[in-house]
Write a protein that holds these residues in place. Structure first.
Motif, mmCIF file in Angstrom:
data_model
loop_
_atom_site.group_PDB
_atom_site.id
_atom_site.type_symbol
_atom_site.label_atom_id
_atom_site.label_comp_id
_atom_site.label_asym_id
_atom_site.label_seq_id
_atom_site.Cartn_x
_atom_site.Cartn_y
_atom_site.Cartn_z
ATOM 1 N N ARG A 107 -4.472 6.024 18.179
ATOM 2 C CA ARG A 107 -5.804 5.508 17.843
ATOM 3 C C ARG A 107 -6.326 6.235 16.613
ATOM 4 O O ARG A 107 -6.385 7.463 16.591
ATOM 5 N N HIS A 108 -6.681 5.483 15.578
ATOM 6 C CA HIS A 108 -7.143 6.062 14.321
ATOM 7 C C HIS A 108 -8.501 5.462 13.958
ATOM 8 O O HIS A 108 -8.635 4.236 13.874
ATOM 9 N N ARG A 109 -9.510 6.313 13.738
ATOM 10 C CA ARG A 109 -10.837 5.815 13.353
ATOM 11 C C ARG A 109 -10.780 5.227 11.958
ATOM 12 O O ARG A 109 -10.296 5.857 11.021
ATOM 13 N N LEU A 110 -11.305 4.001 11.826
ATOM 14 C CA LEU A 110 -11.325 3.313 10.543
ATOM 15 C C LEU A 110 -12.688 3.390 9.867
ATOM 16 O O LEU A 110 -12.820 3.895 8.759
ATOM 17 N N THR A 111 -13.707 2.891 10.514
ATOM 18 C CA THR A 111 -15.058 2.827 9.959
ATOM 19 C C THR A 111 -16.003 2.466 11.099
ATOM 20 O O THR A 111 -15.600 2.447 12.259
ATOM 21 N N SER A 112 -17.226 2.147 10.774
ATOM 22 C CA SER A 112 -18.184 1.744 11.807
ATOM 23 C C SER A 112 -18.403 0.232 11.775
ATOM 24 O O SER A 112 -18.198 -0.422 10.740
ATOM 25 N N VAL A 113 -18.829 -0.306 12.905
ATOM 26 C CA VAL A 113 -19.183 -1.724 12.980
ATOM 27 C C VAL A 113 -20.309 -2.009 11.989
ATOM 28 O O VAL A 113 -20.301 -3.035 11.303
ATOM 29 N N ASP A 114 -21.280 -1.089 11.895
ATOM 30 C CA ASP A 114 -22.400 -1.271 10.965
ATOM 31 C C ASP A 114 -21.909 -1.452 9.526
ATOM 32 O O ASP A 114 -22.410 -2.309 8.800
ATOM 33 N N THR A 115 -20.921 -0.670 9.109
ATOM 34 C CA THR A 115 -20.395 -0.779 7.747
ATOM 35 C C THR A 115 -19.764 -2.155 7.519
ATOM 36 O O THR A 115 -19.993 -2.785 6.490
ATOM 37 N N VAL A 116 -18.985 -2.619 8.482
ATOM 38 C CA VAL A 116 -18.353 -3.938 8.359
ATOM 39 C C VAL A 116 -19.421 -5.019 8.277
ATOM 40 O O VAL A 116 -19.342 -5.919 7.425
ATOM 41 N N GLU A 117 -20.431 -4.946 9.125
ATOM 42 C CA GLU A 117 -21.493 -5.949 9.120
ATOM 43 C C GLU A 117 -22.308 -5.895 7.830
ATOM 44 O O GLU A 117 -22.624 -6.935 7.247
ATOM 45 N N VAL A 157 -1.913 -0.580 5.927
ATOM 46 C CA VAL A 157 -1.025 -0.075 6.969
ATOM 47 C C VAL A 157 0.424 -0.249 6.508
ATOM 48 O O VAL A 157 0.705 -0.987 5.564
ATOM 49 N N ARG A 158 1.324 0.421 7.203
ATOM 50 C CA ARG A 158 2.765 0.208 6.993
ATOM 51 C C ARG A 158 3.327 -0.344 8.298
ATOM 52 O O ARG A 158 3.084 0.207 9.362
ATOM 53 N N ASP A 159 4.078 -1.453 8.182
ATOM 54 C CA ASP A 159 4.623 -2.073 9.387
ATOM 55 C C ASP A 159 5.989 -1.494 9.749
ATOM 56 O O ASP A 159 6.495 -0.588 9.076
ATOM 57 N N ALA A 160 6.600 -2.012 10.801
ATOM 58 C CA ALA A 160 7.875 -1.499 11.306
ATOM 59 C C ALA A 160 9.029 -1.690 10.326
ATOM 60 O O ALA A 160 10.066 -1.055 10.459
ATOM 61 N N HIS A 161 8.838 -2.551 9.321
ATOM 62 C CA HIS A 161 9.870 -2.802 8.311
ATOM 63 C C HIS A 161 9.612 -1.995 7.038
ATOM 64 O O HIS A 161 10.175 -2.291 5.988
ATOM 65 N N ASP A 162 8.723 -0.987 7.125
ATOM 66 C CA ASP A 162 8.326 -0.152 5.985
ATOM 67 C C ASP A 162 7.684 -0.948 4.853
ATOM 68 O O ASP A 162 7.837 -0.621 3.677
ATOM 69 N N ILE A 163 6.964 -1.985 5.215
ATOM 70 C CA ILE A 163 6.241 -2.802 4.240
ATOM 71 C C ILE A 163 4.752 -2.505 4.383
ATOM 72 O O ILE A 163 4.207 -2.532 5.492
ATOM 73 N N ASN A 164 4.112 -2.230 3.253
ATOM 74 C CA ASN A 164 2.669 -2.025 3.264
ATOM 75 C C ASN A 164 1.967 -3.372 3.400
ATOM 76 O O ASN A 164 2.348 -4.344 2.741
ATOM 77 N N GLN A 165 0.937 -3.405 4.240
ATOM 78 C CA GLN A 165 0.147 -4.611 4.466
ATOM 79 C C GLN A 165 -1.329 -4.263 4.364
ATOM 80 O O GLN A 165 -1.768 -3.274 4.940
ATOM 81 N N PHE A 193 -1.462 3.573 10.056
ATOM 82 C CA PHE A 193 -2.537 3.613 9.071
ATOM 83 C C PHE A 193 -2.080 4.424 7.867
ATOM 84 O O PHE A 193 -1.498 5.489 8.008
ATOM 85 N N LEU A 194 -2.339 3.890 6.654
ATOM 86 C CA LEU A 194 -2.035 4.628 5.430
ATOM 87 C C LEU A 194 -3.312 5.126 4.764
ATOM 88 O O LEU A 194 -3.461 6.306 4.520
ATOM 89 N N TRP A 195 -4.248 4.210 4.448
ATOM 90 C CA TRP A 195 -5.490 4.608 3.784
ATOM 91 C C TRP A 195 -6.517 3.478 3.826
ATOM 92 O O TRP A 195 -6.182 2.323 4.036
ATOM 93 N N ASP A 236 -3.807 -2.045 -1.059
ATOM 94 C CA ASP A 236 -2.507 -1.536 -1.477
ATOM 95 C C ASP A 236 -2.443 -1.647 -2.998
ATOM 96 O O ASP A 236 -2.653 -2.720 -3.551
ATOM 97 N N THR A 237 -2.175 -0.557 -3.673
ATOM 98 C CA THR A 237 -2.104 -0.582 -5.135
ATOM 99 C C THR A 237 -0.665 -0.533 -5.580
ATOM 100 O O THR A 237 0.169 0.123 -4.980
ATOM 101 N N ASP A 238 -0.400 -1.239 -6.657
ATOM 102 C CA ASP A 238 0.944 -1.277 -7.228
ATOM 103 C C ASP A 238 0.976 -0.307 -8.397
ATOM 104 O O ASP A 238 0.361 -0.536 -9.422
#
Length: 143
Positions: free
Chosen positions: A4-14, A23-31, A120-122, A126-128
């Motif tokens: 479990r990783h804290r992302l942000t608050s509901v208030d911020t999203v709203e 994030v990085r998936d099981a295939h090592d691909i950033n999404q 979770f990455l950041w 995702d920047t190239d």
């Protein structure tokens, strides 16, 4: 893959209308994943991969964030609208498809990533590193 990783608050999203993280998936691909408000959910937010199901276009764009209309996320390329609570699309070229959901949990107004299939990455997109600012091209020429 992830605890479990804290992302942000509901208030911020709203307040901001959306929140983007990578994030990085099981295939090592950033999404890229976007959190979007959902008034009909007990969590008040949902998380989806930041890609239209029609032509793999990003729904969250740095310049504008996410365009929302009547509780739906609008694809900026073709105008398909995905319900922010279910991820389903019932209009435009993406009709009959559903956005890929990422598991989150909300606890005391804080949003946590709980999806075991990603790490979770950041916060942010995702920047190239090879991007020189010129428009992308399908040919070998760069403008």
């Amino acid at each position: 893959m992830t605890d479990r990783h804290r992302l942000t608050s509901v208030d911020t999203v709203e307040e901001d209308g959306a929140w983007l993280f990578t994030v990085r998936d099981a295939h090592d691909i950033n999404q890229e994943v976007m959190l979007v408000p959902c008034e009909d959910s007990s969590q008040k937010v949902n998380a989806y991969i930041n890609t239209c199901t029609h032509e793999q276009q990003p729904l969250y764009r740095d310049e504008v964030g996410v365009v929302m209309r009547d509780g739906g996320v609008v694809c900026p390329k073709h105008g398909s609208v995905f319900d922010s609570c279910s991820g389903e699309c019932d209009n435009g070229p993406a009709t009959g498809t559903t956005l890929s959901e990422i598991a989150i949990d909300v606890d005391d107004g804080q949003v946590y990533l709980t999806d075991d299939s990603v790490d979770f990455l950041w916060g942010g997109g995702d920047t190239d590193d090879d991007d020189d600012g010129s428009p992308s091209s399908t040919s070998h020429l760069r403008f």
